[in-house]
Design an enzyme around this catalytic site. Structure first.
Site, PDB file in Angstrom:
ATOM      1  N   ARG A  72      60.942  58.294  38.139  1.00  0.00           N
ATOM      2  CA  ARG A  72      61.677  57.299  37.356  1.00  0.00           C
ATOM      3  C   ARG A  72      62.683  58.042  36.475  1.00  0.00           C
ATOM      4  O   ARG A  72      62.336  59.054  35.858  1.00  0.00           O
ATOM      5  CB  ARG A  72      60.688  56.516  36.495  1.00  0.00           C
ATOM      6  N   ARG A 181      48.683  55.969  24.718  1.00  0.00           N
ATOM      7  CA  ARG A 181      49.009  55.275  25.970  1.00  0.00           C
ATOM      8  C   ARG A 181      50.524  55.174  26.042  1.00  0.00           C
ATOM      9  O   ARG A 181      51.230  55.584  25.143  1.00  0.00           O
ATOM     10  CB  ARG A 181      48.349  53.882  25.923  1.00  0.00           C
ATOM     11  N   LYS A 182      51.017  54.550  27.121  1.00  0.00           N
ATOM     12  CA  LYS A 182      52.470  54.379  27.224  1.00  0.00           C
ATOM     13  C   LYS A 182      53.003  53.587  26.029  1.00  0.00           C
ATOM     14  O   LYS A 182      52.268  52.795  25.424  1.00  0.00           O
ATOM     15  CB  LYS A 182      52.839  53.682  28.525  1.00  0.00           C
ATOM     16  N   GLY A 438      52.003  43.430  42.230  1.00  0.00           N
ATOM     17  CA  GLY A 438      50.964  43.792  43.191  1.00  0.00           C
ATOM     18  C   GLY A 438      49.608  44.048  42.582  1.00  0.00           C
ATOM     19  O   GLY A 438      48.643  44.344  43.300  1.00  0.00           O
ATOM     20  N   CYS A 443      53.989  45.428  36.229  1.00  0.00           N
ATOM     21  CA  CYS A 443      55.281  46.095  36.057  1.00  0.00           C
ATOM     22  C   CYS A 443      56.433  45.125  36.328  1.00  0.00           C
ATOM     23  O   CYS A 443      57.527  45.296  35.805  1.00  0.00           O
ATOM     24  CB  CYS A 443      55.390  47.299  36.986  1.00  0.00           C
ATOM     25  N   GLY A 444      56.202  44.138  37.153  1.00  0.00           N
ATOM     26  CA  GLY A 444      57.237  43.133  37.442  1.00  0.00           C
ATOM     27  C   GLY A 444      57.238  41.988  36.439  1.00  0.00           C
ATOM     28  O   GLY A 444      57.894  40.967  36.655  1.00  0.00           O
TER      29      GLY A 444
HETATM   30 FE1  SF4 Z   1      50.664  47.162  39.900  1.00  0.00          FE
HETATM   31 FE2  SF4 Z   1      52.852  48.143  38.731  1.00  0.00          FE
HETATM   32 FE3  SF4 Z   1      51.990  49.125  41.047  1.00  0.00          FE
HETATM   33 FE4  SF4 Z   1      53.079  46.720  40.935  1.00  0.00          FE
HETATM   34  S1  SF4 Z   1      54.094  48.666  40.537  1.00  0.00           S
HETATM   35  S2  SF4 Z   1      51.273  47.254  42.045  1.00  0.00           S
HETATM   36  S3  SF4 Z   1      52.308  45.974  38.967  1.00  0.00           S
HETATM   37  S4  SF4 Z   1      50.954  49.220  39.058  1.00  0.00           S
END
Ligand code: SF4
Length: 518
Positions: A72, A181-182, A438, A443-444
Site C-alpha cells: 500500500r 493497533r492501526k 470479504g 476495509c470496504g
Molecule cells: Fe476483510 Fe479487508 Fe480482506 Fe476485505 S480486504 S477481506 S474487508 S481484511
C-alpha cells in the site's frame, strides 16, 4: 537496527503476541532488513517474526502465502502529481502484474510483488516523494483528506499545508511507531465531510469561533471512530483547534492512544475502545494535560455529507477553472490507464490527480477552454466516465479473497459483475451506494453504505458456498451504520435479491428520498 526503546508497558505480563514482537524489534526496523537482507537473499531468508513487521514497510503477504506481497502506498490527503503517478504505473508494470487499486483511504495498492523487488520499489517511491512506510501496521496510517483541497468551492480553508505537516510529523516518527493497533487520521475543511470524519480514530472537521473579537477558522476534533466487527462513530471533543494547533493536538491524541490504549486483545485495541470507556469529557481532560489549554468548541461548519463522490465537471474556487470527477469501477486500473490519467492531468489540468475514498479519481485545475476537449478524451468517454451508471459508479469493494488472507469470499470482480447486472436490470436515476467486503474487517467500509454486503459462508447440500449478509441504510449524513437484514443470500442469488430490494425502493420512495432515509 536502532536501539529498542523501553516502553512503559514492556513488563506487562498480559500483552498479546504482536505486542511482544513489537517490543523485540520495532516495526520500522524491518525496512532496513528488507533493503539490506531480504531483497537480496530472497523469500526463504525472511525470519518468521518479521512477516508481521513487513506491515510497517507497507507490505503484506498476499494470499496464498507463496512468496508474493501486496503493497500500500500513502497518498497524503489524496493528492498526487503526474510524476508520482508515472512512477506508480512503472512499479505496477514492472513488478505488480499491471494492477493498480485505489483504496477507500485514498491510497494505492499493488499486488504480486516479490521481496526481491521491494528495495527498488522503495527507492522509486522515494525519488518522487512517495512512501509505503507505515501504510499498514500499528502506526499512523495514510492521512485521509479532501482530494479537492485548494480548489474546492465548498472548503473553508486549504488543508494541503496541514496534511503535509502532519505527514512530516508522523511518518517514520519512532515516538508513534508502536501504537496498540492501526491508527487512522483525517483532516478536511470541506463542509460536506469529504474525509468521512466519523469513521476515523482522529478527525478534524471545519469550524469557526470568534476569539478576541475576531473570527477564526479552524477545526473541531473527533475521536474514537472505526469500523471492523465492532464499529463506532467518532465523537466530538469540546475543543476548537486553530490550524497551527492541529499537529500538537494530533500528537496529544496519538500519545494518549499509545500510552493508554489496550494491548491485551487485538480485537479490543483500537482507540475507539479507550474513548468508549473514558468518555469524551475525560478524554478531553487528559488531552489538555498534554497540549495545554485549547479553546472550547465553536460553530460547526459541516453542512452534510457528499459521500466522497465528485462525478462530472464542476467549477472550482478559482474562477474559470474546473475539476473533473471520474469513475474508476471498483477502484481498479492498469498501468497504461494510470499513465493516461497522468497525461490528462498534465495536458488539461495542473499536473495533479486526486484519489477519492470512494476509489475514484479527480483531475484538477482544468481551464474552461479545455473542458470540452477533456470530455471527448477516449478514456473519459469509455472507461473513467464523468457520469457513470448508478451501480457501477457507486460500487465500492475491498480486496477480497483474490489476494487477502483474511477474506472469506471473493469481492472485487463479483462487485463489478453485480453492479453491471443491477445497472442492466433495475436502472436507477439516483445514487445508491453498495459496498462489498470479504470479512468483518470492513476495509470496504460496508457500514456506511446504503446497502452493505458482507461475505460469509453457508452450508448447502453441495457443500459450503459463498454468501452475503445484507445491511441497509448506512450514512454519515445523520450518521448511522446500516442495519442487518435477517437474511443471508448465497452469491448466486445476490443479484436477483438486490434487484427486488431496489425495485421496492423505486416504487415506494418519496420524491428525492435517498435510500438510507427510505
Ligand atoms: Fe476483510 Fe479487508 Fe480482506 Fe476485505 S480486504 S477481506 S474487508 S481484511
Amino acid at each position: 537496527m536502532a536501539e529498542q526503546r523501553k516502553w512503559k508497558w514492556a513488563d506487562d505480563p498480559n500483552l498479546n503476541k504482536v505486542e511482544l514482537t513489537k517490543l523485540e524489534k520495532d516495526g520500522l526496523d524491518v525496512i532496513e532488513t528488507i533493503i539490506n537482507t531480504y531483497s537480496k537473499q530472497g523469500y526463504d531468508s525472511i525470519e518468521a517474526s518479521d512477516f508481521d513487521r513487513f506491515k510497517w514497510a507497507g507490505v503484506y503477504q498476499q494470499r496464498p502465502k507463496d512468496g508474493h506481497f501486496m503493497m500500500r502506498v500513502r497518498i497524503p490527503g489524496g493528492i498526487l502529481t503526474s510524476d508520482q503517478a508515472r512512477v506508480l504505473a512503472g512499479i505496477a508494470r514492472d513488478y505488480g502484474r499491471d494492477l493498480v487499486d485505489v483504496t477507500t483511504r485514498q491510497a494505492v495498492q499493488f499486488h504480486w510483488l516479490t521481496v526481491e523487488s521491494l528495495a527498488d520499489i522503495f527507492e522509486r517511491l522515494g525519488s518522487v516523494g512517495l512512501s509505503s512506510f507505515e501504510a499498514c501496521g500499528d502506526c499512523p496510517r495514510t492521512i485521509v483528506g479532501n482530494p479537492l483541497a485548494g480548489i474546492d468551492p465548498h472548503e473553508v480553508m486549504d488543508t494541503r499545508p496541514i496534511v503535509k505537516e502532519l505527514e512530516q510529523f508522523f511518518l517514520l516518527n519512532r515516538d508513534f511507531s508502536n501504537l496498540p493497533r492501526k491508527y487512522k487520521m483525517s483532516i478536511s475543511a470541506n463542509v460536506y465531510n469529504a474525509a468521512h470524519a466519523q469513521i476515523n480514530d482522529l478527525a478534524f472537521t471545519p469550524a469557526k469561533k470568534t476569539i478576541g473579537g475576531e473570527e477564526v477558522i479552524g477545526f473541531h476534533v473527533w475521536v474514537g471512530g472505526g469500523l471492523s466487527a465492532k464499529p463506532y462513530l467518532a465523537q466530538q471533543l469540546d475543543v476548537f483547534v486553530r490550524p497551527e494547533e492541529v499537529v500538537k493536538v494530533a500528537a496529544g491524541v496519538t500519545t494518549l492512544f499509545r500510552d493508554h490504549g489496550y494491548r491485551y486483545k487485538r480485537t479490543h485495541a483500537r482507540l475507539k475502545f479507550l474513548v468508549a470507556d473514558w468518555g469524551v469529557e475525560r478524554f478531553k481532560e487528559e488531552l489538555l494535560k498534554l497540549t495545554g489549554e485549547l479553546e472550547t468548541r465553536g460553530e460547526d461548519l459541516l453542512k452534510g455529507w457528499n459521500a466522497g463522490y465528485f462525478y462530472g465537471i464542476h467549477e472550482q474556487r478559482q474562477k474559470g477553472f474546473y475539476y473533473a470527477g471520474l469513475s474508476v469501477p471498483i477502484g481498479r486500473m492498469n498501468a497504461d490507464e494510470l499513465l493516461e490519467l497522468a497525461r490528462l492531468a498534465d495536458e488539461y489540468g495542473d499536473g495533479t490527480i486526486g484519489t477519492c475514498n470512494t476509489q475514484n479519481v479527480l483531475i484538477r485545475n482544468i481551464p474552461a477552454e479545455k473542458v470540452e476537449a477533456f470530455r471527448a478524451e477516449p478514456i473519459v468517454v469509455s472507461r473513467f466516465k464523468l457520469e457513470p451508471n448508478t451501480f457501477v459508479g457507486y460500487a465500492v469493494s475491498c480486496t477480497g479473497i483474490e489476494y487477502c488472507n483474511l477474506a472469506i469470499v471473493e469481492t472485487k470482480e463479483r462487485m463489478r459483475a453485480l453492479a453491471e447486472y443491477l445497472d442492466a436490470t433495475v436502472p436507477l436515476d439516483t445514487p445508491l451506494r453498495i459496498h462489498m467486503v470479504g470479512c468483518p474487517n470492513s476495509c470496504g467500509q460496508r457500514q456506511i453504505a446504503d446497502i452493505g454486503l458482507q461475505g460469509a459462508l453457508v452450508k448447502t447440500p453441495e457443500g459450503m458456498v459463498d454468501a452475503f449478509d445484507v445491511h441497509v441504510g448506512g450514512t454519515l449524513e445523520d450518521a448511522r451504520f446500516n442495519q442487518k437484514l435477517k437474511v443471508r443470500i448465497t452469491a448466486d442469488r445476490l443479484g436477483p435479491f438486490l434487484a427486488q430490494l431496489i425495485t421496492v425502493y423505486k416504487k415506494e420512495r418519496l420524491e428525492g428520498e435517498p435510500y438510507w432515509r427510505y
